[in-house]
Write a protein that holds these residues in place. Structure first.
Motif, PDB file in Angstrom:
ATOM      1  N   ILE A 356       1.301  -1.025  19.793  1.00  0.00           N
ATOM      2  CA  ILE A 356       1.655  -0.471  18.479  1.00  0.00           C
ATOM      3  C   ILE A 356       2.406  -1.524  17.646  1.00  0.00           C
ATOM      4  N   SER A 360       1.448  -3.618  13.992  1.00  0.00           N
ATOM      5  CA  SER A 360       2.331  -3.341  12.858  1.00  0.00           C
ATOM      6  C   SER A 360       2.143  -4.299  11.697  1.00  0.00           C
ATOM      7  N   LEU A 364      -1.664  -0.972  11.377  1.00  0.00           N
ATOM      8  CA  LEU A 364      -0.572   0.015  11.363  1.00  0.00           C
ATOM      9  C   LEU A 364       0.560  -0.386  10.411  1.00  0.00           C
ATOM     10  N   LEU A 367       2.220   2.422   8.665  1.00  0.00           N
ATOM     11  CA  LEU A 367       2.979   3.389   9.456  1.00  0.00           C
ATOM     12  C   LEU A 367       4.443   2.963   9.437  1.00  0.00           C
ATOM     13  N   THR A 373       8.302  -0.977   9.556  1.00  0.00           N
ATOM     14  CA  THR A 373       7.167  -0.827  10.472  1.00  0.00           C
ATOM     15  C   THR A 373       7.728  -0.598  11.881  1.00  0.00           C
TER      16      THR A 373
END
Ligand code: PFF
Length: 446
Positions: A356, A360, A364, A367, A373
């Motif tokens: 994840i 970033s 992502l 997100l 992030t």
């Protein structure tokens, strides 16, 4: 009972603890934190944090670890009956898992650069002139950053699941001095660059108007991160120390060497940043954009680049090994798990969150939580919140709740060594470190 492992030699003690402390925190995180927080002002506050807060907290962790030869929870349990203290172990475990997740991403970038260095693309002058766009394209892509992160965690897993002391000690003993040698060479190269003087002024001359609560919080968080403090990493390593290791002397040596490496990295990066006209406030991408230009223009750049990224990889792995050791020792000693199983659990968590974090910068990037992030959030929460909280706990526990004779016996090796700074260290541990951390923490967060 099974004999607990110990580091074999005094040099090994220093090499492994310094191996944990010296890593991406010094060469990647320190320059970009200094760059975003005003250069010289940051350096000055940082140095104060290392010696006024860092050294006493380091001594506190050492006293608990070497005094009990146990993992963090075992140590609290042996030293105090209150459950509240036992609970304190968990912030460190959480912080270690968060740090290892985003740290492996950056270590993955190091691996990518190592392979680019070998293939010669890194030092190719045309590629180097586009270093910034090339790096942004790479870290926002999906496959390669994830691949390197997972590969790095796999290597880390292989090392830690085997029971590490011998391995860590041997690797650290030889590689740390080599890294220092390369840094000195890069430093000399750096100060000779045209325009380097401006960079050195930025880095060494404090502009006091720049000192804000967030600069101070950042510097304190960096000090904790760089010295591997507040999450019981140094506690667990010191649980492998033999009884004749001098704790205060070791703590001071670690702090000095770690700071020296950070300052060398600062000199290298800021000479180049100003010489090549890069913005110092780039954040996490800073050094990855600057290093290709340094190597592309340096005589013998190809060889230096290959060696540098190889050693940076080793410096990263000696740090992640120490982070993993926190949760592995915890799971295996507190829940009677095999070392292997404990390692599988902690690697699995790190792989999930590591992926994840790796994404970033790309898919992502939208997100965000509190405007950050996942990568930045993990970094911020661990360094600026969990580690200082851990630091307060360790210093208050050892300074106020621990039996005074136990504390004295640990710091003086049962009275056999004279520690001239004994009173100062205990004073800093009891009064200055906790108050400073709590004040900085509250001001910085507000
Ligand atoms: N001190 C390491 C570095 O500067 O790279 C990072 C680190 C290692 C943080 C171990 C925390 C830790 F437990």
């Amino acid at each position: 009972m099974k004999q607990r492992a110990q580091f074999a030699t005094k040099i090994g003690v220093i090499a492994t603890t310094v191996g944990s402390a010296v890593g991406l925190g010094n060469i990647w995180r320190f320059p970009y934190e200094a760059g975003t927080h005003g250069g010289g002002a940051f350096l000055m506050v940082y140095l104060m944090c290392v010696f006024i807060i860092g050294v006493p907290v380091l001594c506190a962790e050492f006293v608990m670890g070497r005094g009990t030869h146990k993992n963090v929870r075992g140590a609290f349990k042996q030293l105090h009956s209150s459950r509240l203290w036992h609970f304190c172990s968990y912030t460190g475990i959480l912080a270690s898992l968060m740090i290892i997740s985003f740290y492996s991403v950056v270590a993955g970038w190091v691996l990518e650069y190592f392979f680019q260095a070998i293939s010669g693309t890194l030092t190719d002058p045309t590629a180097a002139s586009h270093a910034s766009t090339r790096f942004s394209a790479f870290c926002s892509s999906t496959f390669r950053p994830v691949m390197w992160t997972v590969l790095f965690l796999a290597i880390n897993h292989l090392i830690v699941s085997r029971g590490v002391q011998k391995g860590i000690e041997r690797v650290s003993n030889t590689l740390m001095p080599m890294l220092a040698f390369i840094l000195v060479a890069l430093c000399i190269n750096g100060v000779l660059l045209p325009g380097a003087a401006e960079g050195l002024t930025f880095f060494f001359l404090p502009d006091f108007s720049q000192i804000t609560p967030s600069v101070i919080l950042g510097a304190m968080g960096q000090a904790f991160f760089s010295l591997s403090l507040g999450l019981s990493c140094m506690l667990i390593y010191s649980s492998y120390f033999s009884d004749d290791v001098r704790l205060v002397r070791s703590a001071t040596t670690i702090a000095l060497l770690d700071t020296l490496v950070a300052v060398l990295a600062g000199v290298i990066v800021f000479s180049a940043v100003f010489s090549y006209g890069v913005q110092p406030e780039q954040g996490p991408k800073l050094v990855f954009e600057v290093f290709p230009s340094i190597f592309a223009e340096m005589p013998g750049g190809y060889v230096w680049a290959v060696l540098f990224f190889l050693l940076l990889f080793f410096a990263s792995i000696t740090s992640t090994i120490s982070m993993s050791e926190i949760s592995i020792a915890f799971f295996s000693e507190e829940y009677s798990m095999s070392r292997n199983k404990a390692a599988v659990i902690s690697t699995t968590i790190a792989v999930v969150f590591g992926i994840i974090c790796a994404l970033s910068f790309g898919v992502l990037s939208d997100l965000t939580i509190f405007g950050m992030t996942v990568f930045s959030l993990f970094d911020f929460v661990s360094s600026n919140i969990l580690l200082p909280v851990g630091g307060v706990m360790f210093s208050i526990f050892v300074g106020w709740f621990l039996d005074r004779t136990f504390l004295r016996n640990q710091l003086t090796n049962n009275g056999s060594v004279k520690v001239y700074t004994f009173k100062i260290i205990v004073f800093l541990m009891r009064f200055i470190a906790p108050t400073a951390i709590i004040t900085i923490f509250i001001y910085g967060l507000i």
